[in-house]
Design a protein around this motif. Sequence first.
Motif, PDB file in Angstrom:
ATOM      1  N   GLU A  24       0.848  -1.185   0.000  1.00 58.19           N
ATOM      2  CA  GLU A  24       0.000   0.000   0.000  1.00 58.19           C
ATOM      3  C   GLU A  24       0.884   1.235   0.000  1.00 58.19           C
ATOM      4  O   GLU A  24       1.724   1.415   0.866  1.00 58.19           O
ATOM      5  CB  GLU A  24      -0.914   0.018   1.227  1.00 58.19           C
ATOM      6  CG  GLU A  24      -1.841   1.215   1.223  1.00 58.19           C
ATOM      7  CD  GLU A  24      -2.800   1.221   2.400  1.00 58.19           C
ATOM      8  OE1 GLU A  24      -2.551   2.018   3.322  1.00 58.19           O
ATOM      9  OE2 GLU A  24      -3.762   0.443   2.382  1.00 58.19           O
ATOM     10  N   ILE A  25       0.663   2.090  -0.999  1.00 53.65           N
ATOM     11  CA  ILE A  25       1.443   3.319  -1.133  1.00 53.65           C
ATOM     12  C   ILE A  25       0.499   4.500  -0.923  1.00 53.65           C
ATOM     13  O   ILE A  25      -0.489   4.652  -1.635  1.00 53.65           O
ATOM     14  CB  ILE A  25       2.091   3.433  -2.531  1.00 53.65           C
ATOM     15  CG1 ILE A  25       2.882   2.167  -2.900  1.00 53.65           C
ATOM     16  CG2 ILE A  25       2.930   4.690  -2.636  1.00 53.65           C
ATOM     17  CD1 ILE A  25       4.100   1.920  -2.052  1.00 53.65           C
ATOM     18  N   VAL A  26       0.797   5.323   0.071  1.00 53.90           N
ATOM     19  CA  VAL A  26       0.000   6.515   0.351  1.00 53.90           C
ATOM     20  C   VAL A  26       0.889   7.723   0.106  1.00 53.90           C
ATOM     21  O   VAL A  26       1.985   7.831   0.660  1.00 53.90           O
ATOM     22  CB  VAL A  26      -0.526   6.518   1.805  1.00 53.90           C
ATOM     23  CG1 VAL A  26      -1.274   7.805   2.104  1.00 53.90           C
ATOM     24  CG2 VAL A  26      -1.406   5.305   2.052  1.00 53.90           C
ATOM     25  N   ILE A  27       0.407   8.618  -0.752  1.00 55.75           N
ATOM     26  CA  ILE A  27       1.152   9.838  -1.059  1.00 55.75           C
ATOM     27  C   ILE A  27       0.585  10.959  -0.195  1.00 55.75           C
ATOM     28  O   ILE A  27      -0.625  11.193  -0.170  1.00 55.75           O
ATOM     29  CB  ILE A  27       1.039  10.183  -2.552  1.00 55.75           C
ATOM     30  CG1 ILE A  27       1.612   9.018  -3.385  1.00 55.75           C
ATOM     31  CG2 ILE A  27       1.775  11.483  -2.862  1.00 55.75           C
ATOM     32  CD1 ILE A  27       1.384   9.149  -4.871  1.00 55.75           C
ATOM     33  N   CYS A  28       1.474  11.627   0.521  1.00 54.28           N
ATOM     34  CA  CYS A  28       1.055  12.664   1.462  1.00 54.28           C
ATOM     35  C   CYS A  28       1.375  14.057   0.926  1.00 54.28           C
ATOM     36  O   CYS A  28       2.335  14.250   0.189  1.00 54.28           O
ATOM     37  CB  CYS A  28       1.768  12.474   2.800  1.00 54.28           C
ATOM     38  SG  CYS A  28       1.397  10.894   3.577  1.00 54.28           S
ATOM     39  N   LYS A  29       0.540  15.000   1.320  1.00 57.49           N
ATOM     40  CA  LYS A  29       0.760  16.397   0.973  1.00 57.49           C
ATOM     41  C   LYS A  29       0.689  17.178   2.278  1.00 57.49           C
ATOM     42  O   LYS A  29      -0.294  17.085   3.007  1.00 57.49           O
ATOM     43  CB  LYS A  29      -0.316  16.868  -0.006  1.00 57.49           C
ATOM     44  CG  LYS A  29      -0.122  18.272  -0.501  1.00 57.49           C
ATOM     45  CD  LYS A  29      -1.161  18.604  -1.565  1.00 57.49           C
ATOM     46  CE  LYS A  29      -0.942  20.003  -2.076  1.00 57.49           C
ATOM     47  NZ  LYS A  29      -1.932  20.356  -3.092  1.00 57.49           N
ATOM     48  N   SER A  30       1.731  17.906   2.575  1.00 58.23           N
ATOM     49  CA  SER A  30       1.844  18.643   3.837  1.00 58.23           C
ATOM     50  C   SER A  30       1.675  17.715   5.035  1.00 58.23           C
ATOM     51  O   SER A  30       1.033  18.066   6.021  1.00 58.23           O
ATOM     52  CB  SER A  30       0.815  19.774   3.890  1.00 58.23           C
ATOM     53  OG  SER A  30       1.003  20.673   2.827  1.00 58.23           O
TER      54      SER A  30
END
Length: 83
Positions: A24-30
């Motif tokens: 599972e790949i979660v891309i985060c912003k801030s």
Amino acid sequence: MKVNMHEAKSQLSRLARRAWQGEEIVICKSGRPWLRLIPYEEKLERRQPGGLEGQIRIGPDFDTEDEEIIGAFENFELFPRSE
């Protein structure tokens, strides 16, 4: 696995490979979860016949041949002859 947006942009191929391997790949912003990278899968839904049952009516003359319409199709010249 969580990665920031900058890292995701620079390592997209590697992250995509890991996603296809089941990670599972979660891309985060801030620092907050923004996107989830998942493998593409075709979603073919089986058609359920009868969805419009009782809503469509076909006239009793539906199968009746209309000579005028048949003649128009049979005698139509796609490329008319030049005279």
